[in-house]
Design a protein around this motif. Structure first.
Motif, PDB file in Angstrom:
ATOM      1  N   PHE A   1       0.847  -1.182   0.000  1.00 33.37           N
ATOM      2  CA  PHE A   1       0.000   0.000   0.000  1.00 33.37           C
ATOM      3  C   PHE A   1       0.884   1.234   0.000  1.00 33.37           C
ATOM      4  CE2 PHE A   1      -2.291  -3.371   2.213  1.00 33.37           C
ATOM      5  CZ  PHE A   1      -3.439  -3.424   1.458  1.00 33.37           C
ATOM      6  N   ALA A   2       0.399   2.276  -0.610  1.00 35.99           N
ATOM      7  CA  ALA A   2       1.165   3.517  -0.674  1.00 35.99           C
ATOM      8  C   ALA A   2       1.215   4.219   0.683  1.00 35.99           C
ATOM      9  CB  ALA A   2       0.583   4.456  -1.726  1.00 35.99           C
ATOM     10  N   SER A   3       0.209   3.933   1.532  1.00 32.18           N
ATOM     11  CA  SER A   3       0.180   4.602   2.833  1.00 32.18           C
ATOM     12  C   SER A   3      -0.590   3.759   3.837  1.00 32.18           C
ATOM     13  CB  SER A   3      -0.502   5.973   2.707  1.00 32.18           C
ATOM     14  OG  SER A   3      -1.891   5.783   2.449  1.00 32.18           O
ATOM     15  N   LEU A   4      -0.452   4.122   5.090  1.00 32.59           N
ATOM     16  CA  LEU A   4      -1.205   3.467   6.148  1.00 32.59           C
ATOM     17  C   LEU A   4      -2.701   3.698   5.954  1.00 32.59           C
ATOM     18  CD1 LEU A   4      -1.149   1.814   8.722  1.00 32.59           C
ATOM     19  CD2 LEU A   4      -0.814   3.924  10.000  1.00 32.59           C
ATOM     20  N   ASP A   5      -3.074   4.873   5.477  1.00 28.28           N
ATOM     21  CA  ASP A   5      -4.486   5.164   5.210  1.00 28.28           C
ATOM     22  C   ASP A   5      -5.072   4.196   4.186  1.00 28.28           C
ATOM     23  OD1 ASP A   5      -4.714   7.236   7.020  1.00 28.28           O
ATOM     24  OD2 ASP A   5      -4.289   8.790   5.533  1.00 28.28           O
ATOM     25  N   GLU A   6      -4.311   3.891   3.141  1.00 26.75           N
ATOM     26  CA  GLU A   6      -4.784   2.946   2.137  1.00 26.75           C
ATOM     27  C   GLU A   6      -4.918   1.538   2.719  1.00 26.75           C
ATOM     28  OE1 GLU A   6      -2.552   3.061  -1.471  1.00 26.75           O
ATOM     29  OE2 GLU A   6      -3.215   5.089  -1.959  1.00 26.75           O
ATOM     30  N   ALA A   7      -3.964   1.138   3.542  1.00 28.29           N
ATOM     31  CA  ALA A   7      -4.032  -0.174   4.178  1.00 28.29           C
ATOM     32  C   ALA A   7      -5.245  -0.255   5.098  1.00 28.29           C
ATOM     33  CB  ALA A   7      -2.747  -0.445   4.959  1.00 28.29           C
ATOM     34  N   ARG A   8      -5.486   0.797   5.847  1.00 26.59           N
ATOM     35  CA  ARG A   8      -6.632   0.852   6.770  1.00 26.59           C
ATOM     36  C   ARG A   8      -7.947   0.798   5.989  1.00 26.59           C
ATOM     37  NH1 ARG A   8      -5.356   5.371   9.132  1.00 26.59           N
ATOM     38  NH2 ARG A   8      -4.008   4.372  10.659  1.00 26.59           N
ATOM     39  N   ALA A   9      -8.017   1.535   4.893  1.00 26.59           N
ATOM     40  CA  ALA A   9      -9.222   1.561   4.067  1.00 26.59           C
ATOM     41  C   ALA A   9      -9.505   0.174   3.486  1.00 26.59           C
ATOM     42  CB  ALA A   9      -9.085   2.589   2.942  1.00 26.59           C
ATOM     43  N   PHE A  10      -8.471  -0.495   3.033  1.00 25.02           N
ATOM     44  CA  PHE A  10      -8.642  -1.831   2.481  1.00 25.02           C
ATOM     45  C   PHE A  10      -9.154  -2.796   3.547  1.00 25.02           C
ATOM     46  CE2 PHE A  10      -7.157  -6.102   1.489  1.00 25.02           C
ATOM     47  CZ  PHE A  10      -7.751  -6.287   0.262  1.00 25.02           C
ATOM     48  N   ALA A  11      -8.560  -2.750   4.744  1.00 22.30           N
ATOM     49  CA  ALA A  11      -8.986  -3.630   5.834  1.00 22.30           C
ATOM     50  C   ALA A  11     -10.439  -3.352   6.214  1.00 22.30           C
ATOM     51  CB  ALA A  11      -8.069  -3.452   7.043  1.00 22.30           C
ATOM     52  N   GLU A  12     -10.800  -2.088   6.293  1.00 21.21           N
ATOM     53  CA  GLU A  12     -12.164  -1.705   6.636  1.00 21.21           C
ATOM     54  C   GLU A  12     -13.149  -2.212   5.580  1.00 21.21           C
ATOM     55  OE1 GLU A  12     -13.576   2.207   8.721  1.00 21.21           O
ATOM     56  OE2 GLU A  12     -13.273   2.618   6.594  1.00 21.21           O
ATOM     57  N   MET A  13     -12.803  -2.047   4.324  1.00 23.25           N
ATOM     58  CA  MET A  13     -13.647  -2.502   3.236  1.00 23.25           C
ATOM     59  C   MET A  13     -13.851  -4.016   3.289  1.00 23.25           C
ATOM     60  SD  MET A  13     -13.056  -1.893  -0.858  1.00 23.25           S
ATOM     61  CE  MET A  13     -11.494  -2.755  -0.861  1.00 23.25           C
ATOM     62  N   GLU A  14     -12.796  -4.756   3.540  1.00 20.16           N
ATOM     63  CA  GLU A  14     -12.893  -6.209   3.616  1.00 20.16           C
ATOM     64  C   GLU A  14     -13.763  -6.660   4.790  1.00 20.16           C
ATOM     65  OE1 GLU A  14     -11.718  -8.598   1.350  1.00 20.16           O
ATOM     66  OE2 GLU A  14     -11.600  -6.734   0.222  1.00 20.16           O
TER      67      GLU A  14
END
Length: 76
Positions: free
Chosen positions: A26-39
């Motif tokens: 992921f480009a950033s922690l925000d992107e990683a967090r968003a992906f986890a939340e979406m899943e």
């Protein structure tokens, strides 16, 4: 497989084949967090057969928050 998440006006996923194992970049922690939340939202909706009130309870969030996040992540 490599998974790359890009966040713009919508979230899109690009899968790139790897030889041996699955890794997420992921480009950033925000992107990683968003992906986890979406899943997690997708899993909760699957477990409740699409019942948003029950999914919100599983996620321990208000139903209106769930609707907002579903819209944000373009989920069903």
């Amino acid at each position: 497989k490599h998974l790359e998440l890009k966040i713009g006006s919508q979230i899109t996923q690009e899968f790139v084949t790897s030889q041996d194992k699955e890794e997420h970049f992921f480009a950033s922690l925000d992107e990683a967090r968003a992906f986890a939340e979406m899943e997690e939202i997708k899993k909760a909706l699957e477990r409740t057969k699409g019942n948003k009130s029950q999914a919100a309870k599983l996620l321990k969030i208000d139903r209106t928050i769930l609707y907002d996040k579903m819209k944000k992540y373009n989920i069903g």
